[in-house]
Structure formats: structure tokens, C-alpha cells
Design a protein around this motif. Sequence first.
Motif, PDB file in Angstrom:
ATOM      1  N   UNK A  21      -0.737 124.947  19.589  1.00 51.23           N
ATOM      2  CA  UNK A  21      -0.539 124.549  18.208  1.00 51.23           C
ATOM      3  C   UNK A  21      -1.523 123.423  17.904  1.00 51.23           C
ATOM      4  N   UNK A  22      -2.367 123.594  16.898  1.00 50.82           N
ATOM      5  CA  UNK A  22      -3.413 122.619  16.580  1.00 50.82           C
ATOM      6  C   UNK A  22      -2.840 121.298  16.066  1.00 50.82           C
ATOM      7  N   UNK A  23      -1.628 121.321  15.552  1.00 48.03           N
ATOM      8  CA  UNK A  23      -1.024 120.121  14.985  1.00 48.03           C
ATOM      9  C   UNK A  23      -0.265 119.313  16.039  1.00 48.03           C
ATOM     10  N   UNK A  24       0.507 120.001  16.886  1.00 48.86           N
ATOM     11  CA  UNK A  24       1.311 119.296  17.893  1.00 48.86           C
ATOM     12  C   UNK A  24       0.596 119.191  19.240  1.00 48.86           C
ATOM     13  N   UNK A  25      -0.476 119.972  19.420  1.00 45.24           N
ATOM     14  CA  UNK A  25      -1.251 120.000  20.669  1.00 45.24           C
ATOM     15  C   UNK A  25      -0.430 120.503  21.861  1.00 45.24           C
ATOM     16  N   UNK A  26       0.609 121.285  21.586  1.00 43.33           N
ATOM     17  CA  UNK A  26       1.433 121.850  22.653  1.00 43.33           C
ATOM     18  C   UNK A  26       1.225 123.363  22.720  1.00 43.33           C
ATOM     19  N   UNK A  27       1.509 123.945  23.879  1.00 49.41           N
ATOM     20  CA  UNK A  27       1.435 125.397  24.030  1.00 49.41           C
ATOM     21  C   UNK A  27       2.586 126.005  23.239  1.00 49.41           C
ATOM     22  N   UNK A  28       2.246 126.931  22.354  1.00 50.53           N
ATOM     23  CA  UNK A  28       3.245 127.530  21.472  1.00 50.53           C
ATOM     24  C   UNK A  28       3.491 128.999  21.772  1.00 50.53           C
ATOM     25  N   UNK A  29       2.554 129.654  22.458  1.00 55.12           N
ATOM     26  CA  UNK A  29       2.692 131.100  22.698  1.00 55.12           C
ATOM     27  C   UNK A  29       1.808 131.497  23.876  1.00 55.12           C
ATOM     28  N   UNK A  30       2.054 132.708  24.359  1.00 49.23           N
ATOM     29  CA  UNK A  30       1.271 133.282  25.449  1.00 49.23           C
ATOM     30  C   UNK A  30       1.006 134.748  25.118  1.00 49.23           C
ATOM     31  N   UNK A  31      -0.228 135.193  25.350  1.00 47.16           N
ATOM     32  CA  UNK A  31      -0.588 136.597  25.143  1.00 47.16           C
ATOM     33  C   UNK A  31      -1.414 137.053  26.337  1.00 47.16           C
ATOM     34  N   UNK A  32      -1.110 138.248  26.820  1.00 49.97           N
ATOM     35  CA  UNK A  32      -1.951 138.849  27.859  1.00 49.97           C
ATOM     36  C   UNK A  32      -2.135 140.331  27.559  1.00 49.97           C
ATOM     37  N   UNK A  33      -3.308 140.806  27.932  1.00 47.80           N
ATOM     38  CA  UNK A  33      -3.576 142.245  27.951  1.00 47.80           C
ATOM     39  C   UNK A  33      -4.100 142.518  29.351  1.00 47.80           C
ATOM     40  N   UNK A  34      -3.310 143.197  30.136  1.00 48.33           N
ATOM     41  CA  UNK A  34      -3.625 143.406  31.546  1.00 48.33           C
ATOM     42  C   UNK A  34      -4.001 144.853  31.816  1.00 48.33           C
ATOM     43  N   UNK A  35      -4.649 145.035  32.956  1.00 46.76           N
ATOM     44  CA  UNK A  35      -5.027 146.366  33.448  1.00 46.76           C
ATOM     45  C   UNK A  35      -5.795 147.165  32.392  1.00 46.76           C
ATOM     46  N   UNK A  36      -6.798 146.526  31.825  1.00 46.41           N
ATOM     47  CA  UNK A  36      -7.601 147.157  30.784  1.00 46.41           C
ATOM     48  C   UNK A  36      -8.543 148.169  31.425  1.00 46.41           C
TER      49      UNK A  36
END
Length: 144
Positions: free
Chosen positions: A62-77
Motif C-alpha cells: 500500500x503506497x500510503x501505509x507502506x505495508x504489504x496489503x496483498x499477494x499475487x502469484x502465477x506459478x508453473x507458467x
Amino acid sequence: MTKLKFYRPFITNNFLWEFPSHFKLKEASEFLNLSIAQTTDFISHTAKSIMRDTSIYWFLQNKHTKTIAAFISIENISDSIGNLTVLLPDLTNEEKNEIAERLVMFVKDQINLNTLQFVTLDSVIQEKFTKNGYNIGNKELKRS
């Protein structure tokens, strides 16, 4: 396909999409709810997979709080198929929509994946994909 290591950082209105190795272990560990040792192994795995062009992972800060807000992965492409994981705890639908727009652009236009397999998928993310030419069925999104 372009090397996956070049797909960072992404910057959207509210988020900075960055590889897990960019973040402090303690912060990543707390977000993932893993021990420091487990987080270290996870981050090492993500870095190796990105360099091998088999998977891509982002923490969204999050650009405002500087904390991790989410996670995304795309695996085995491979062969225009990948396994999608999206963790969006405590985000508004507006924030999810912002993430979904950038994710669809990446998957559809930048790395040209036709099929995304998943275990669970947030309804906002799912809707954005279906409005952009993907059909949903049996735990996968498939571009028609």
C-alpha cells in the motif's frame, strides 16, 4: 515471452507491486503468517522461480501505509497456462478492482496466458477476467 524478472515494479494508484525479495523478512513473515525460517525459504524459492521464468510473485505494498496489503502469484507458467493465487485480505472492492485491472492486463496482454487455474478466486478478480474474454469453469479461467 519476456523474462519474468523484468515485470517489476508495477505501480498503480494505491499499490507498488514488487517481488517478495524486496521486502524485509519480518514484514513478509507477518503478512504470510510464517516463521522467519519459512519466509526465508519461501522468498528464496520465489526468486529462483522468477529467474527460471517458471513463476512470478508479487507483494503489493500500500503506497500510503507502506505495508504489504496483498499477494499475487502465477506459478508453473508454460504453454499459455499458469496457476493463479491471489490473497487480498482486508481490501475494499475499489482496491481489488484496481488490482484486477492490472492483473488482467499483465496476464492477457503481456504474457499471453489463455488459461489460469486456481483453488479459490475473489469475486471481483473473477468478474474482471470474465469481462475481458475469459470464461470460468471447474477452477479455471480460460480465454475464449
